[in-house]
Design an enzyme around this catalytic site. Sequence first.
Site, short mmCIF file in Angstrom:
data_model
loop_
_atom_site.label_atom_id
_atom_site.label_comp_id
_atom_site.label_asym_id
_atom_site.label_seq_id
_atom_site.Cartn_x
_atom_site.Cartn_y
_atom_site.Cartn_z
N PRO A 1 0.84 -1.21 0.00
CA PRO A 1 0.00 0.00 0.00
C PRO A 1 0.88 1.26 0.00
O PRO A 1 1.71 1.43 0.87
CB PRO A 1 -0.79 -0.10 1.31
N GLU A 2 0.68 2.08 -0.99
CA GLU A 2 1.35 3.37 -1.06
C GLU A 2 0.30 4.44 -0.74
O GLU A 2 -0.79 4.09 -0.32
CB GLU A 2 1.95 3.57 -2.46
N ARG B 1 2.85 -11.03 5.80
CA ARG B 1 4.32 -11.09 5.92
C ARG B 1 4.86 -10.49 7.22
O ARG B 1 6.07 -10.46 7.41
CB ARG B 1 4.95 -10.44 4.69
N ARG C 1 21.14 17.96 -4.24
CA ARG C 1 21.18 16.52 -3.99
C ARG C 1 21.95 15.81 -5.10
O ARG C 1 21.72 16.04 -6.27
CB ARG C 1 19.79 15.93 -3.92
#
Length: 274
Positions: free
Chosen positions: A2-3, A112, A150
Amino acid sequence: MPELPEVETIVRELKEAGLKGLSIVNAVVFWHRSIANQRPADFCQSLIKQNIRDIYRRGKFIVFLLTSRILLVHLRMTGKFFIDKEEAFPHSHERVRLYLSDGRILRYEDQRKFGKWTLTKTEEILDKIGIEPLSSVFTFKQFEKILTGRHRKIKPFLLDQQHIAGIGNIYADEALWAAKIHPKRMISSLTIKEKKNLHKAIIDVLKKGIENAGTSLGEARANYSNLTGGRGKNQGTLKVFQRHTLPCPRCRTTIQKSVLAQRGTYFCPYCQKL
DNA sequence: GATAATGTTGGTCG
DNA sequence: ACGACCAACATTAT
């Protein structure tokens, strides 16, 4: 699994189910390691009599705002919620169960066992994660600011929850495809136009995911499903994710799969050049 | 039967 | 700061 869009869908369903305002009468833990920061007995004791004042999403966390605590649930790969009216023998993957004041039972399954429940008094954990990509503060200007200085490949950066909250493997690949950016591109090499496209793509892809009530891949039990066991419809709209060997919907070039940041990474070698 | 892969994240080590 | 690798796990596909 799930995002952001999937977690958002679940949060909306929890609210629609009318959990707000109910109290927790009892809590049972079937797998102690699902509880992150304390012993199950203490965890359960602290939950009893707490009222659910609000439920919302922050990044991939489901936040239950209680009377004097904050309950954070992270579903990781296979966490799922269900609401039952009747007491039933626990499912083999059931890890936690909350008994609510109206007689219903909020059940948590996690095949899991990667998911974690954290009961805290402060917002500390939430403060550590990055900007909400669907909030009004996620402007292009902000996005650019986050990117500056970055030295890193763009995909691992998108997956890093410290910077932008809620993007996972599926939506990262989909956003990069939409913005025509190769996942391995260094952030410092992106043009303004590419950054603009990516900013828009992130928002579009996540919004579409929510509109479609999330992405449910495959048929296996472990795959994402909502509160009532229903599947999302976003998988039908994916352009590259898990579509290697299939043609790119834009240019018909065969989608490629590689591994980046230990994650399967799908892209169009023609549209997304390095 | 063995092995690899699966959507997440945190830790370690270089 | 960053990336590579491993670990936490159970299940499915090869």
